[in-house]
Design a protein around this motif. Structure first.
Motif, PDB file in Angstrom:
ATOM      1  N   CYS A  56       7.970 -16.276  -7.851  1.00 45.75           N
ATOM      2  CA  CYS A  56       8.633 -17.011  -8.927  1.00 45.75           C
ATOM      3  C   CYS A  56       8.428 -16.276 -10.251  1.00 45.75           C
ATOM      4  N   THR A 113      12.807 -32.234   0.588  1.00 44.07           N
ATOM      5  CA  THR A 113      12.006 -33.187  -0.187  1.00 44.07           C
ATOM      6  C   THR A 113      12.489 -34.596   0.130  1.00 44.07           C
ATOM      7  N   PHE A 139      18.080 -22.510  -3.813  1.00 45.45           N
ATOM      8  CA  PHE A 139      16.696 -22.363  -3.341  1.00 45.45           C
ATOM      9  C   PHE A 139      16.694 -22.000  -1.863  1.00 45.45           C
ATOM     10  N   ASN A 189      13.776 -20.903   1.151  1.00 44.81           N
ATOM     11  CA  ASN A 189      12.353 -20.732   1.432  1.00 44.81           C
ATOM     12  C   ASN A 189      12.126 -19.444   2.215  1.00 44.81           C
ATOM     13  N   GLU A 219      13.637 -19.217  -5.623  1.00 39.35           N
ATOM     14  CA  GLU A 219      14.510 -19.939  -6.568  1.00 39.35           C
ATOM     15  C   GLU A 219      15.361 -18.883  -7.248  1.00 39.35           C
ATOM     16  N   LEU A 272      10.175 -24.146 -10.075  1.00 42.48           N
ATOM     17  CA  LEU A 272       8.969 -24.206  -9.246  1.00 42.48           C
ATOM     18  C   LEU A 272       7.817 -23.546  -9.992  1.00 42.48           C
ATOM     19  N   THR A 317       7.657 -30.571  -2.408  1.00 42.88           N
ATOM     20  CA  THR A 317       8.209 -29.795  -1.297  1.00 42.88           C
ATOM     21  C   THR A 317       7.168 -28.761  -0.874  1.00 42.88           C
ATOM     22  N   MET A 336       6.275 -24.669  -0.089  1.00 42.55           N
ATOM     23  CA  MET A 336       6.704 -23.288  -0.263  1.00 42.55           C
ATOM     24  C   MET A 336       6.126 -22.447   0.857  1.00 42.55           C
ATOM     25  N   VAL A 367       4.331 -27.683  -3.376  1.00 40.97           N
ATOM     26  CA  VAL A 367       4.738 -27.416  -4.761  1.00 40.97           C
ATOM     27  C   VAL A 367       5.624 -28.567  -5.221  1.00 40.97           C
ATOM     28  N   TYR A 368       5.801 -28.676  -6.523  1.00 36.83           N
ATOM     29  CA  TYR A 368       6.583 -29.773  -7.091  1.00 36.83           C
ATOM     30  C   TYR A 368       7.777 -29.231  -7.863  1.00 36.83           C
ATOM     31  N   LEU A 369       8.856 -29.981  -7.862  1.00 35.56           N
ATOM     32  CA  LEU A 369       9.945 -29.673  -8.790  1.00 35.56           C
ATOM     33  C   LEU A 369       9.485 -30.146 -10.169  1.00 35.56           C
ATOM     34  N   ARG A 370       9.589 -29.340 -11.167  1.00 34.54           N
ATOM     35  CA  ARG A 370       9.017 -29.718 -12.463  1.00 34.54           C
ATOM     36  C   ARG A 370       9.624 -31.041 -12.961  1.00 34.54           C
TER      37      ARG A 370
END
Lengths: 454, 454
Positions: A35, A134, A182, A184, A197, B71, B134, B136, B146-149
């Motif tokens: 990222c 999610t 996105f 993975n 991303e 992310l 979600t 990674m 990890v989180y979506l901001r």
């Protein structure tokens, strides 16, 4: 005088961090794998690249824009084939527990071994879906699973009818979109080239079946013309038509635009003839007819789609690689004078097209005298109405030129003591290092002209 | 002649779908709760709103831009307090299994009951985190969460040092960012007002402790000036200073900009004095000192932060509500003539500021005669270099005017049979419905002037 281009990616990664183009995401926490964050100059540069594409697409009368959400109904991905088919085969090492891609794993004596510990004890491969999953709403169960979109294209297909009807568009017409997707990826890498991303610039052009291969050819031509305007060096791009065996299941024809990165030739854009695959699939899964009624011919049909899909971050990375040059300046006109002003006699210069450069003009007072500062700041503020303008007063003027070279600023504008009486400033050109003396009253006009001229 | 504004949200939702501003996400699959897609006109309008903010922020010499990834490292959210504190209290109904927010649930005899079935048998409330979670990489375990901001602000704080160093910025300076954030709201609603995926426009301004309340006041003033340029009607905005008890844990002072939507007064923007909360937290959790060295005073300090945070989709929705007007035209100058040309004697008109309007000028041939079509198309193509220009040839000229009124096009340009000889076109103004006859040779200049004049 000698000039060399970018030899290795690490050199660019360092420049990008040092000069505010790209930082590692969450760097103070050790970073987050694959990222990246665009710093001030990178954010502006990327924005300019996006605007160049957006304008060339949506200023046409036959293309309209769209900005669909990242979160979509899960059935979209069932219909598109992503839930069932968007997978990589993964195995686990029974010894060290590493999970890895079987199709990229090393072999030993004809048998797959763990890329981490070399063990031959590995599990049977399982298909791993590349979509980020999610839950929407407060209950984490199967009914609430949603996915981050793995491509922007489907947002266009499911909106086909709403766009066509509300905008009263006649076929052929296109829908253009820029947005985040996105994936993975198991093996991201090469700086911002392959990231989990990423941003896409996609345009889907809806045509009458039978005219699709003509439009496929036309779009190849049209897209190549756009690359000509971005400043790519000769022979740094190549084009590859896919053979029948290389085509994705949805494609009737495919054409790649590739750039030669320091890590090899890689795809920037794909142009695809997707036929009626997408609209037919969504029609089947939604139960809603996605057809077009041709008033002139009095007939209904499912349009075919020609797609042009650019990886935005890849294009930005290619343009950064392309712009990078190291120059030994001995013998170059203008360089001696700059050396006298404190500049090094080698330089790194980013040769951005002026319309893409994050800073277009830098305003530099020769010294920190208040009257020179005041004039320089005023000029910067005036120019900032129409251009991306910077102000810098620290270090020798020669050193400031080098700093602006390194961020690709096309014009440096110096306010000196003569300015106080003759109302003129010196404008120094990034590429030629030549200087002009220009009246302050016609600065905007002068800068505007120069921005268009190279 | 009578004019009325927007009375209910549903009227706007219908217009937005009919005219290509906003569609329900994945509508052909029954939609996805609280997700919306911007159609062609909405995408352009939203983009123009973002550009207005971006320019007013980043053309200043003391503010730079940033574009951080969605992310981020999970420790970012530990430090910010989102993992522990960004929660809603939820209970489950033991009878019908509905999950609901306890703090918004109905009471009966002083006891919380299920909002769905009315049962009193409910579980103890549990804190539900509002961040989308979600994984990674290929392994779905705790180590890879990890989180979506949930906000863009933290992307700015963790990049503070990289930005400050690479851009050699001196305090006070700011970092501005536009981008998507995600919150798993239990009760989204009111069209695009409260959605789970949304876009923010945030600017964090780093100042010396002690000067923070002065800067807080300055930023209130500066932001209010920006609202003046967006075309809000008088008294449609109000401003609210938070009392000490209303402040969030990170805030030393807070000020809201609110708009009166059809569903009541709601926040568009918050201006906060966050003190040194964020940099101190990230310093503590990352082990990295996030300080600033003041060369003049030879002292180090942790900067305080003044934040201006706009909900971009909310601002867009407010501007759509604000622009909407229904007008009964009897007696209005120009309306009779348009009625003679096939136009209805009532109209819906979106009174966008010309710089924000998705279409700025529409080119209309009076009839479908090829020579009029050709001239109109040529004019459109010329104007499209500098403006958002549309072409429309279907239906009577009066009906086309009404259509352009409904999407807020400031200028309509009609090519008629006289144009062939006098080289002039008729320009019709959206708000006044008056007409000018303008020479084709000075069209760009004319349109350019008008775009700035109201």
């Amino acid at each position: 005088m000698a000039t060399t281009g970018l030899k290795d990616l690490q050199t660019l990664v360092s420049l990008c961090k040092r000069r505010g183009f790209v930082f590692q995401s969450s760097e103070i926490y050790g970073g987050l794998n694959s990222c990246w964050d665009y710093g001030p100059l990178g954010a502006d540069f990327k924005f300019n690249v996006k605007m160049s594409w957006w304008k060339v697409m949506t200023r046409r009368p036959d293309i309209v824009g769209l900005d669909a959400a990242i979160l979509m109904h899960p059935m979209v991905w069932k219909a598109s084939g992503h839930i069932d088919g968007f997978t990589d085969p993964l195995s686990d090492c029974k010894s060290c527990k590493t999970r890895f891609r079987v199709d990229q794993a090393p072999l030993k004596d004809g048998k797959t071994i763990c890329p981490n510990c070399g063990s031959k004890e590995i599990t049977e491969p399982r298909n791993f879906n590349l979509m980020f999953k999610t839950f929407m709403g407060p209950v984490e169960d199967a009914a609430n699973v949603v996915y981050l979109r793995p491509e922007t294209a489907q947002g266009i297909f499911v909106n086909f009818e709403n766009v066509q009807t509300s905008m009263r568009k006649k076929i052929p017409f296109g829908i253009a979109q820029i947005g985040k997707s996105f994936r993975n990826e198991i093996t991201p890498g090469n700086f911002t080239f392959r990231t989990r991303e990423f941003e896409q610039m996609e345009m889907q052009y809806f045509v009458k079946p039978g005219s699709d291969m003509d439009w496929f050819e036309k779009w190849k031509e049209t897209r190549l013309k756009h690359y000509d305007t971005l400043g790519f060096k000769k022979n740094s791009l190549r084009f590859k038509e896919h053979g029948p065996k290389e085509l994705a299941h949805y494609a009737r024809a495919a054409f790649d635009v590739q750039y030669e990165f320091p890590f090899g030739w890689q795809e920037l854009e794909g142009i695809h003839n997707r036929g009626d695959f997408d609209l037919t699939q969504h029609s089947k899964f939604s139960g809603k007819k996605l057809e077009y009624f041709d008033e002139a011919a009095k007939e209904k049909f499912v349009p075919y789609v020609i797609e042009t899909a650019v990886g935005c971050d890849r294009l930005v990375l290619a343009l950064l690689c392309n712009a990078y040059e190291e120059e030994t300046l001995a013998g170059k006109e203008g360089a001696d004078k700059e050396a006298g002003d404190g500049a090094a006699d080698t330089r790194i210069v980013m040769r951005f097209k002026p319309n893409l450069a994050p800073v277009q003009v830098a305003c530099l007072p020769l010294s920190k005298k208040p009257d020179l500062q005041e004039i320089s700041n005023k000029i910067r503020d005036d120019l900032a109405e129409d251009f991306r303008a910077d102000y810098d007063e620290s270090a020798s003027i020669g050193k400031r030129y080098r700093r602006q070279d390194e961020i690709g600023t096309p014009l440096c504008l110096t306010v000196d003591f003569d300015t106080l009486t003759d109302k003129k400033v010196t404008i120094r050109h990034r590429d030629t290092m030549t200087q002009d003396r220009v009246e302050m009253s016609r600065l905007k006009e002068y800068v505007n002209e120069k921005m268009k001229s190279f």
